[in-house]
Scaffold this motif. Structure first.
Motif: not given
Length: 268
Positions: A12-29
């Motif tokens: 089943x095709x599925x796409x999730x487009x995720x914003x990773x934040x400004x650069x610091x990997x801890x700032x992803x949701x």
């Protein structure tokens, strides 16, 4: 001799487009991390910290789709098609992008392309560098009595020319955040000077939120030279800030005292 046919397993095709934040990997949701944990394929760009890929299943496919200038292999059209092809063949594709999807992130184009193939795209917003990077430096983009509005602009238009909206923005009392504009800094400074705002506080931040962050604090009249002194070269993401809110940065008062001691009227 074997007979019969092997049926291809349906995915089943599925796409999730995720914003990773400004650069610091801890700032992803947290929601972004949950998407990565269920990904069959991850398409990630040059502004994404690769440590985020560790959240994904080990067997998932990780594809770098950075965007070196002028490289047709990473054009938006190519990325759009890769995203759809992987979804149709492997299942859940996570398109991992720096910053937020809709602040000069071209997220809408990717959503529209997915939906043109009847693949619904789920959106996971990211923290935009336009607000978070100044905030991490103690610069509020809005502050009661100082700056009660905010402009977020691209330094260039779609043809690479200096954005015409900068002239209007320079006339306002708003905090003005300029992305994708470091190469045009000298021209932007001239616009502010022509508006009589050579003494307006200004800042330049490269690699905001990351360990190799560089920051230059000063005034419109001096910010280009200060950025050069701080070895900000524009080879990495750079954000420009113009407005009285920059004066709230902890280093700004020492800069102003320095100019006052020089008794140089034209310095700021």
């Amino acid at each position: 001799m074997a007979t019969g046919t092997i049926e291809k397993q349906y995915v089943e095709p599925k796409i999730t487009i995720v914003g990773a934040g400004p650069g610091d990997p801890d700032l992803i949701s947290i929601k972004g991390v949950k998407a990565l944990k269920t990904a069959d394929v991850i398409l990630y760009d040059a502004l994404v910290d690769e440590t985020l890929l560790s959240y994904a299943p080990q067997q998932s496919i990780k594809v770098f789709v950075g965007n070196p200038s002028g490289d047709e292999n990473f054009s938006q059209d190519v990325v759009n098609q890769l995203m759809v092809d992987y979804a149709l063949n492997f299942g859940h594709v996570v398109r991992l992008k720096g910053g937020d999807l809709f602040v000069f992130g071209r997220g809408y184009e990717e959503i529209a392309y997915a939906e043109s193939y009847s693949i619904q795209a789920t959106i996971v917003p990211g923290i935009s560098s336009a607000i978070s990077v100044p905030g991490l430096q103690g610069i509020p983009v809005t502050q009661r009595g100082i700056s009660e509005s905010l402009w977020i602009l691209s330094g260039t238009d779609s043809n690479g020319r200096l954005s015409e909206e900068l002239t209007t923005a320079a006339q306002s009392r708003a905090t003005v955040i300029v992305l994708l504009g470091y190469e045009k800094l000298s021209q932007i400074v001239e616009i502010y000077q022509q508006a009589g705002k050579g003494k307006l506080p200004a800042a330049v931040i490269q690699n905001g939120s990351m360990a190799n962050e560089k920051i230059a604090i000063g005034l419109v009249n001096t910010i280009a030279e200060t950025a050069e002194e701080k070895q900000i070269d524009g080879t990495q993401p750079v954000l420009l800030i113009f407005g009285q809110a920059v004066a709230l940065h902890q280093d700004f008062q020492s800069i102003r005292r320095f100019f006052d001691q020089l008794e140089c009227v034209d310095c700021y």
